[in-house]
Design a protein around this motif. Structure first.
Motif, PDB file in Angstrom:
ATOM      1  N   TYR A 110       8.534   8.936   3.637  1.00  0.00           N
ATOM      2  CA  TYR A 110       7.429   8.315   2.894  1.00  0.00           C
ATOM      3  C   TYR A 110       6.670   9.405   2.149  1.00  0.00           C
ATOM      4  O   TYR A 110       6.328  10.436   2.729  1.00  0.00           O
ATOM      5  CB  TYR A 110       6.500   7.592   3.874  1.00  0.00           C
ATOM      6  N   TYR A 141      -9.147   0.132   0.203  1.00  0.00           N
ATOM      7  CA  TYR A 141      -8.621   0.065   1.569  1.00  0.00           C
ATOM      8  C   TYR A 141      -9.761   0.222   2.575  1.00  0.00           C
ATOM      9  O   TYR A 141      -9.782  -0.449   3.604  1.00  0.00           O
ATOM     10  CB  TYR A 141      -7.508   1.112   1.748  1.00  0.00           C
ATOM     11  N   TYR A 175       6.774   0.145   9.218  1.00  0.00           N
ATOM     12  CA  TYR A 175       5.315   0.145   9.153  1.00  0.00           C
ATOM     13  C   TYR A 175       4.742  -0.684  10.297  1.00  0.00           C
ATOM     14  O   TYR A 175       3.797  -0.289  10.967  1.00  0.00           O
ATOM     15  CB  TYR A 175       4.860  -0.415   7.797  1.00  0.00           C
ATOM     16  N   GLY A 223       2.236   5.288  -2.959  1.00  0.00           N
ATOM     17  CA  GLY A 223       3.147   5.261  -1.810  1.00  0.00           C
ATOM     18  C   GLY A 223       4.555   5.045  -2.329  1.00  0.00           C
ATOM     19  O   GLY A 223       4.790   4.144  -3.133  1.00  0.00           O
ATOM     20  N   GLY A 258      -2.980  -4.502   2.697  1.00  0.00           N
ATOM     21  CA  GLY A 258      -2.288  -3.358   2.086  1.00  0.00           C
ATOM     22  C   GLY A 258      -0.942  -3.719   1.514  1.00  0.00           C
ATOM     23  O   GLY A 258      -0.071  -2.854   1.401  1.00  0.00           O
ATOM     24  N   ARG A 313       3.397  10.483  -0.246  1.00  0.00           N
ATOM     25  CA  ARG A 313       2.034  10.053  -0.528  1.00  0.00           C
ATOM     26  C   ARG A 313       1.404  10.982  -1.566  1.00  0.00           C
ATOM     27  O   ARG A 313       0.795  12.003  -1.225  1.00  0.00           O
ATOM     28  CB  ARG A 313       1.248  10.053   0.790  1.00  0.00           C
ATOM     29  N   PHE A 351       5.050   5.743  11.803  1.00  0.00           N
ATOM     30  CA  PHE A 351       4.629   5.664  10.397  1.00  0.00           C
ATOM     31  C   PHE A 351       3.359   6.474  10.182  1.00  0.00           C
ATOM     32  O   PHE A 351       2.328   6.202  10.811  1.00  0.00           O
ATOM     33  CB  PHE A 351       4.383   4.214   9.949  1.00  0.00           C
ATOM     34  N   PHE A 375      -4.336   6.989  -4.882  1.00  0.00           N
ATOM     35  CA  PHE A 375      -3.115   7.433  -4.195  1.00  0.00           C
ATOM     36  C   PHE A 375      -1.937   6.554  -4.569  1.00  0.00           C
ATOM     37  O   PHE A 375      -2.091   5.530  -5.226  1.00  0.00           O
ATOM     38  CB  PHE A 375      -3.339   7.496  -2.688  1.00  0.00           C
ATOM     39  N   GLY A 429       5.753  -4.497   0.289  1.00  0.00           N
ATOM     40  CA  GLY A 429       5.132  -3.259  -0.160  1.00  0.00           C
ATOM     41  C   GLY A 429       6.091  -2.118   0.136  1.00  0.00           C
ATOM     42  O   GLY A 429       7.095  -2.320   0.832  1.00  0.00           O
ATOM     43  N   THR A 430       5.782  -0.946  -0.376  1.00  0.00           N
ATOM     44  CA  THR A 430       6.669   0.188  -0.100  1.00  0.00           C
ATOM     45  C   THR A 430       6.749   0.436   1.394  1.00  0.00           C
ATOM     46  O   THR A 430       7.833   0.605   1.949  1.00  0.00           O
ATOM     47  CB  THR A 430       6.138   1.439  -0.820  1.00  0.00           C
ATOM     48  N   ALA A 431       5.605   0.439   2.049  1.00  0.00           N
ATOM     49  CA  ALA A 431       5.593   0.715   3.485  1.00  0.00           C
ATOM     50  C   ALA A 431       6.194  -0.451   4.263  1.00  0.00           C
ATOM     51  O   ALA A 431       7.017  -0.262   5.163  1.00  0.00           O
ATOM     52  CB  ALA A 431       4.165   0.987   3.949  1.00  0.00           C
ATOM     53  N   LYS A 472      -4.978   1.622  -7.265  1.00  0.00           N
ATOM     54  CA  LYS A 472      -4.687   2.011  -5.884  1.00  0.00           C
ATOM     55  C   LYS A 472      -5.653   3.135  -5.520  1.00  0.00           C
ATOM     56  O   LYS A 472      -5.348   4.322  -5.662  1.00  0.00           O
ATOM     57  CB  LYS A 472      -3.220   2.446  -5.752  1.00  0.00           C
TER      58      LYS A 472
HETATM   59  C1  COI Z   1       2.465   1.285   0.647  1.00  0.00           C
HETATM   60  O1  COI Z   1       3.096   0.244   0.828  1.00  0.00           O
HETATM   61  O2  COI Z   1       3.000   2.340   0.304  1.00  0.00           O
HETATM   62  C2  COI Z   1       1.027   1.285   0.814  1.00  0.00           C
HETATM   63  O3  COI Z   1       0.388   2.021   0.149  1.00  0.00           O
HETATM   64  C3  COI Z   1       0.460   0.364   1.806  1.00  0.00           C
HETATM   65  C4  COI Z   1      -0.341   1.012   2.895  1.00  0.00           C
HETATM   66  C5  COI Z   1       0.434   1.879   3.810  1.00  0.00           C
HETATM   67  C6  COI Z   1      -1.594   1.623   2.389  1.00  0.00           C
END
Ligand code: COI
Length: 360
Positions: free
Chosen positions: A140, A205, A172, A76, A239, A142, A28, A74, A305-307, A200
């Motif tokens: 993923y 973070y 993740y 995700g 996160g 960003r 990841f 940012f 979460g997305t990750a 965000k």
């Molecule tokens: C996400 O879930 O995409 C996040 O932003 C969490 C983390 C990796 C910062």
């Protein structure tokens, strides 16, 4: 006017063999594709210079404002390859809208939703060979934006860099769908009313890292924060958002305010009734959670979460000891929700909500 992101192809893309080696074990956030989408903004001229260009470092003047005052945001999101080879995004306009909300809070310029989606699509198209196939892997994405103006005064920058990078991703958490342990932070909070908790931004973070390190020292993979005023109400994890399943089939999550409005969080609220759960957004005290775990009123807890997608939580640890969540194993509701969400994202379940957005 929607920005165009024409491709300036990399003169030295990775070979097929190099790419395949990465895709075989993506991890990841450690490997990146051949290109990135960029655009710049100036107070005088607005958005300009949008393109998909070869991936590479920025040249930053040491006096660039972001390096001093952290004016940065940012997003995700992920691109998923379906069994027929097509590639899809999940609710990209939600990320675009949240990006605009974050921009407003950090005094950064708003990138119009259509231009945000265009940038992401153009990058996915350029680097489509990097979208993994099979399993739960994805590409993923960003998107981010930072103050690039060379100026040490404290005010909103008049020059800003937008960029989207892409990174093939597996789980993740290294254990995949194994339950994780969560550290209940006593000394640190993440967001105060009126602060930046709902945005965000990198600073949120950064502020979580010392608590996250404390969690790791106690064998936990995420930290759970409570509110900054009473130190009583569950906020979110380092996160990701958090959900509680109750014995009477409620699916409870902390109400919005100082937490991030997660796209996965929102999708779960919509999916809950389809799986026989009643979604509830309200304040949840840590005391209620610990008591609920002990009495059986809370049967499952998960992070989302997305990750992280949906990751079961097996135990809550703190200075006063450990509280197990049920038998510590992934709960059936957690797994059902996880499967339903992944099935929609990978095209195996009908997308009745109109969430999926085809790119290729
Ligand atoms: C996400 O879930 O995409 C996040 O932003 C969490 C983390 C990796 C910062």
């Amino acid at each position: 006017m929607t920005l165009k992101f024409d491709l300036q192809p990399s003169p030295a893309p990775r070979s097929d063999a190099e790419r395949e080696a990465v895709l075989a074990d993506p991890g990841f956030g450690v490997n990146f594709t051949d290109h990135m989408a960029v655009a710049t903004w100036t107070a005088a001229d607005g958005w300009a210079d949008s393109a998909v260009v070869p991936y590479g470092p920025f040249q930053l003047d040491p006096a660039s404002a972001v390096l001093h005052y952290a004016q940065e945001i940012f997003e995700g999101m992920k691109a998923y390859r379906h069994a027929d080879g097509s590639v899809w995004l999940f609710r990209p306009e939600k990320n675009a809208e949240r990006f605009a909300v974050s921009a407003r809070r950090l005094a950064l310029p708003e990138l119009p939703v259509e231009s945000f989606v265009e940038a992401v699509e153009a990058l996915v198209e350029a680097d489509q060979a990097w979208v993994p196939a099979g399993g739960e892997a994805s590409l993923y994405l960003r998107p981010f934006m930072f103050a690039s103006e060379v100026f040490l005064g404290v005010r909103g920058a008049r020059k800003v860099q937008f960029c989207v990078i892409a990174s093939p991703a597996g789980s993740y958490f290294s254990g995949g769908v194994q339950p994780v342990q969560i550290w209940m932070s006593r000394d640190y909070t993440r967001a105060a009313p009126g602060g930046t908790g709902a945005a965000k931004c990198g600073g949120n973070y950064a502020a979580s890292l010392v608590a996250q390190a404390e969690a790791a020292e106690h064998g936990c993979s995420q930290v759970l924060f409570t509110d900054a005023v009473e130190r009583k109400w569950v906020d979110e994890l380092g996160g990701m958002n958090v959900y509680f399943v109750t014995a009477d089939d409620q699916l409870v999550t902390p109400a919005l305010g100082t937490i991030l409005e997660g796209v996965t969080r929102d999708a779960i609220l919509a999916l809950a009734p389809e799986l026989g759960l009643t979604p509830v957004e309200r304040r949840v005290s840590l005391e209620e959670v610990l008591e609920g775990c002990r009495t059986g009123a809370i049967t499952e807890i998960f992070a989302c979460g997305t990750a992280a997608v949906i990751t079961p939580i097996g135990a809550l640890k703190g200075l006063d000891g450990t509280t197990a969540v049920a038998d510590g194993e992934p709960g059936p509701r957690t797994l059902e929700l996880r499967q339903a969400l992944l099935d929609i994202q990978y095209g195996r379940r009908e997308d009745t909500h109109g969430w999926m957005h085809r790119v290729i």
